[in-house]
Design a protein around this motif. Structure first.
Motif, PDB file in Angstrom:
ATOM      1  N   GLN A 169       0.805  -1.223   0.000  1.00  0.00           N
ATOM      2  CA  GLN A 169       0.000   0.000   0.000  1.00  0.00           C
ATOM      3  C   GLN A 169       0.838   1.272   0.000  1.00  0.00           C
ATOM      4  N   ALA A 170       2.152   1.135   0.092  1.00  0.00           N
ATOM      5  CA  ALA A 170       3.022   2.322   0.124  1.00  0.00           C
ATOM      6  C   ALA A 170       2.921   3.065  -1.202  1.00  0.00           C
ATOM      7  N   SER A 171       3.099   4.373  -1.116  1.00  0.00           N
ATOM      8  CA  SER A 171       2.958   5.192  -2.325  1.00  0.00           C
ATOM      9  C   SER A 171       4.073   4.928  -3.338  1.00  0.00           C
ATOM     10  N   GLU A 172       5.216   4.450  -2.872  1.00  0.00           N
ATOM     11  CA  GLU A 172       6.324   4.110  -3.769  1.00  0.00           C
ATOM     12  C   GLU A 172       6.783   2.694  -3.461  1.00  0.00           C
ATOM     13  N   LYS A 173       7.592   2.126  -4.331  1.00  0.00           N
ATOM     14  CA  LYS A 173       8.087   0.760  -4.151  1.00  0.00           C
ATOM     15  C   LYS A 173       8.949   0.671  -2.892  1.00  0.00           C
ATOM     16  N   VAL A 174       8.630  -0.277  -2.022  1.00  0.00           N
ATOM     17  CA  VAL A 174       9.430  -0.534  -0.833  1.00  0.00           C
ATOM     18  C   VAL A 174      10.552  -1.483  -1.233  1.00  0.00           C
ATOM     19  N   GLU A 175      11.786  -0.981  -1.157  1.00  0.00           N
ATOM     20  CA  GLU A 175      12.943  -1.773  -1.565  1.00  0.00           C
ATOM     21  C   GLU A 175      13.399  -2.740  -0.484  1.00  0.00           C
ATOM     22  N   GLN A 176      13.228  -2.336   0.757  1.00  0.00           N
ATOM     23  CA  GLN A 176      13.639  -3.167   1.885  1.00  0.00           C
ATOM     24  C   GLN A 176      12.457  -3.315   2.822  1.00  0.00           C
ATOM     25  N   ASN A 177      12.014  -4.556   3.025  1.00  0.00           N
ATOM     26  CA  ASN A 177      10.912  -4.834   3.939  1.00  0.00           C
ATOM     27  C   ASN A 177      11.421  -5.869   4.928  1.00  0.00           C
ATOM     28  N   ARG A 178      11.780  -5.404   6.113  1.00  0.00           N
ATOM     29  CA  ARG A 178      12.406  -6.281   7.104  1.00  0.00           C
ATOM     30  C   ARG A 178      11.509  -6.467   8.313  1.00  0.00           C
ATOM     31  N   LEU A 179      11.428  -7.709   8.762  1.00  0.00           N
ATOM     32  CA  LEU A 179      10.671  -8.078   9.951  1.00  0.00           C
ATOM     33  C   LEU A 179      11.652  -8.572  11.002  1.00  0.00           C
ATOM     34  N   PHE A 180      11.703  -7.874  12.139  1.00  0.00           N
ATOM     35  CA  PHE A 180      12.582  -8.247  13.244  1.00  0.00           C
ATOM     36  C   PHE A 180      11.745  -8.983  14.286  1.00  0.00           C
ATOM     37  N   ARG A 229      11.564 -22.191  12.271  1.00  0.00           N
ATOM     38  CA  ARG A 229      12.128 -20.914  11.825  1.00  0.00           C
ATOM     39  C   ARG A 229      12.271 -20.892  10.307  1.00  0.00           C
ATOM     40  N   ASN A 230      12.698 -22.014   9.736  1.00  0.00           N
ATOM     41  CA  ASN A 230      12.830 -22.103   8.280  1.00  0.00           C
ATOM     42  C   ASN A 230      11.484 -21.882   7.594  1.00  0.00           C
ATOM     43  N   LEU A 231      10.421 -22.416   8.194  1.00  0.00           N
ATOM     44  CA  LEU A 231       9.084 -22.221   7.655  1.00  0.00           C
ATOM     45  C   LEU A 231       8.721 -20.728   7.644  1.00  0.00           C
ATOM     46  N   ILE A 232       9.019 -20.034   8.730  1.00  0.00           N
ATOM     47  CA  ILE A 232       8.720 -18.603   8.831  1.00  0.00           C
ATOM     48  C   ILE A 232       9.536 -17.823   7.798  1.00  0.00           C
ATOM     49  N   GLU A 233      10.815 -18.171   7.668  1.00  0.00           N
ATOM     50  CA  GLU A 233      11.665 -17.489   6.686  1.00  0.00           C
ATOM     51  C   GLU A 233      11.193 -17.757   5.257  1.00  0.00           C
ATOM     52  N   ALA A 234      10.725 -18.967   4.978  1.00  0.00           N
ATOM     53  CA  ALA A 234      10.205 -19.292   3.650  1.00  0.00           C
ATOM     54  C   ALA A 234       8.939 -18.482   3.349  1.00  0.00           C
ATOM     55  N   ALA A 235       8.091 -18.332   4.345  1.00  0.00           N
ATOM     56  CA  ALA A 235       6.894 -17.493   4.166  1.00  0.00           C
ATOM     57  C   ALA A 235       7.308 -16.058   3.868  1.00  0.00           C
ATOM     58  N   GLY A 236       8.329 -15.583   4.567  1.00  0.00           N
ATOM     59  CA  GLY A 236       8.838 -14.235   4.321  1.00  0.00           C
ATOM     60  C   GLY A 236       9.328 -14.063   2.892  1.00  0.00           C
ATOM     61  N   LYS A 237      10.051 -15.048   2.398  1.00  0.00           N
ATOM     62  CA  LYS A 237      10.556 -14.971   1.008  1.00  0.00           C
ATOM     63  C   LYS A 237       9.408 -14.885   0.011  1.00  0.00           C
ATOM     64  N   ARG A 238       8.369 -15.668   0.229  1.00  0.00           N
ATOM     65  CA  ARG A 238       7.219 -15.631  -0.681  1.00  0.00           C
ATOM     66  C   ARG A 238       6.545 -14.263  -0.678  1.00  0.00           C
ATOM     67  N   LEU A 239       6.561 -13.590   0.474  1.00  0.00           N
ATOM     68  CA  LEU A 239       5.903 -12.284   0.596  1.00  0.00           C
ATOM     69  C   LEU A 239       6.878 -11.124   0.428  1.00  0.00           C
ATOM     70  N   ASP A 240       8.119 -11.425   0.100  1.00  0.00           N
ATOM     71  CA  ASP A 240       9.156 -10.406  -0.076  1.00  0.00           C
ATOM     72  C   ASP A 240       9.400  -9.621   1.221  1.00  0.00           C
ATOM     73  N   GLU A 274      12.009  -9.781   4.490  1.00  0.00           N
ATOM     74  CA  GLU A 274      13.223 -10.364   5.070  1.00  0.00           C
ATOM     75  C   GLU A 274      13.002 -10.580   6.570  1.00  0.00           C
ATOM     76  N   VAL A 275      13.319 -11.760   7.056  1.00  0.00           N
ATOM     77  CA  VAL A 275      13.121 -12.091   8.463  1.00  0.00           C
ATOM     78  C   VAL A 275      14.458 -12.070   9.190  1.00  0.00           C
ATOM     79  N   TYR A 276      14.482 -11.382  10.336  1.00  0.00           N
ATOM     80  CA  TYR A 276      15.677 -11.308  11.184  1.00  0.00           C
ATOM     81  C   TYR A 276      15.279 -11.723  12.605  1.00  0.00           C
ATOM     82  N   TRP A 277      16.059 -12.639  13.163  1.00  0.00           N
ATOM     83  CA  TRP A 277      15.839 -13.102  14.529  1.00  0.00           C
ATOM     84  C   TRP A 277      16.747 -12.279  15.440  1.00  0.00           C
ATOM     85  N   VAL A 278      16.181 -11.456  16.292  1.00  0.00           N
ATOM     86  CA  VAL A 278      16.969 -10.558  17.137  1.00  0.00           C
ATOM     87  C   VAL A 278      16.647 -10.790  18.607  1.00  0.00           C
ATOM     88  N   MET A 279      17.548 -10.326  19.452  1.00  0.00           N
ATOM     89  CA  MET A 279      17.370 -10.459  20.902  1.00  0.00           C
ATOM     90  C   MET A 279      16.571  -9.320  21.459  1.00  0.00           C
TER      91      MET A 279
END
Length: 189
Positions: free
Chosen positions: A145-156, A171-182, A184-189
């Motif tokens: 829905q962003a007005s311009e193309k989102v080049e980086q979409n990261r989920l922490f 975790r691999n399943l979650i990361e695979a879902a992220g790839k399909r939806l463009d 990026e998944v990051y596991w942080v503390m």
């Protein structure tokens, strides 16, 4: 005299006393949670402590005097401990800074889940592990829905050291879902 007949000042005083009691109990439970290393307990362990606190006269007993014993467990779990978890979470802005992620000007801030859109092209979303589905879909929808193309979409994702999130295949399943939806998944503390 009924509640409706009480003078306004009496009602205000009662509400102020109740707020003080809730704050006092909340501080005491948060201190206990710190001693227990709450973030690393599993669900059955947390449930045991909720039950103990609910019947403790100095904790649940004081809350029960305000709202009734039947609501104490839910108040502790949903109000007191939700505030505790939020207080322990690193703000998204600080997380980005700590990770050395450079960004331009903030365009928009989102809530539930918390996300920041910078320069119309960088979207960063922060969530706890158990809410990853909603957060990932929100990140995808917000980017679309962003007005311009989102080049980086990261989920922490935080709070992932318990339950099914310690399983690499999950975790691999979650990361695979992220790839399909463009997303990026990051596991942080």
């Amino acid at each position: 005299m009924t509640l409706f007949e009480l003078p306004t000042q009496d009602i205000a005083n009662r509400k102020a006393r109740e707020r003080v009691v809730k704050e006092e109990v909340t501080k005491r439970i948060h201190a206990l949670a710190d001693k227990l290393d709450w973030c690393h307990l599993n669900i059955p362990q947390k449930t045991k402590h909720y039950e103990e606190w609910a019947v403790d006269p100095e904790l649940g007993g004081k809350i029960a005097a305000i709202m009734g014993q039947e609501k104490v467990h839910m108040f502790i779990k949903d109000t007191v401990m939700r505030a505790y978890r939020r207080s322990k979470r690193l703000p998204l802005e600080q997380l980005l800074k700590n990770m050395g992620i450079q960004h331009g000007s903030l365009i928009r801030s989102y809530e539930k889940p918390h996300a920041l859109l910078y320069d119309h092209s960088h979207l960063y979303t922060l969530t706890v592990a158990k809410e990853w589905r909603m957060a990932m879909l929100s990140a995808y929808e917000r980017a679309a829905q962003a007005s311009e193309k989102v080049e980086q979409n990261r989920l922490f994702i935080t709070d992932h050291r318990v339950d099914r999130f310690v399983d690499q295949s999950y975790r691999n399943l979650i990361e695979a879902a992220g790839k399909r939806l463009d997303v990026e998944v990051y596991w942080v503390m």
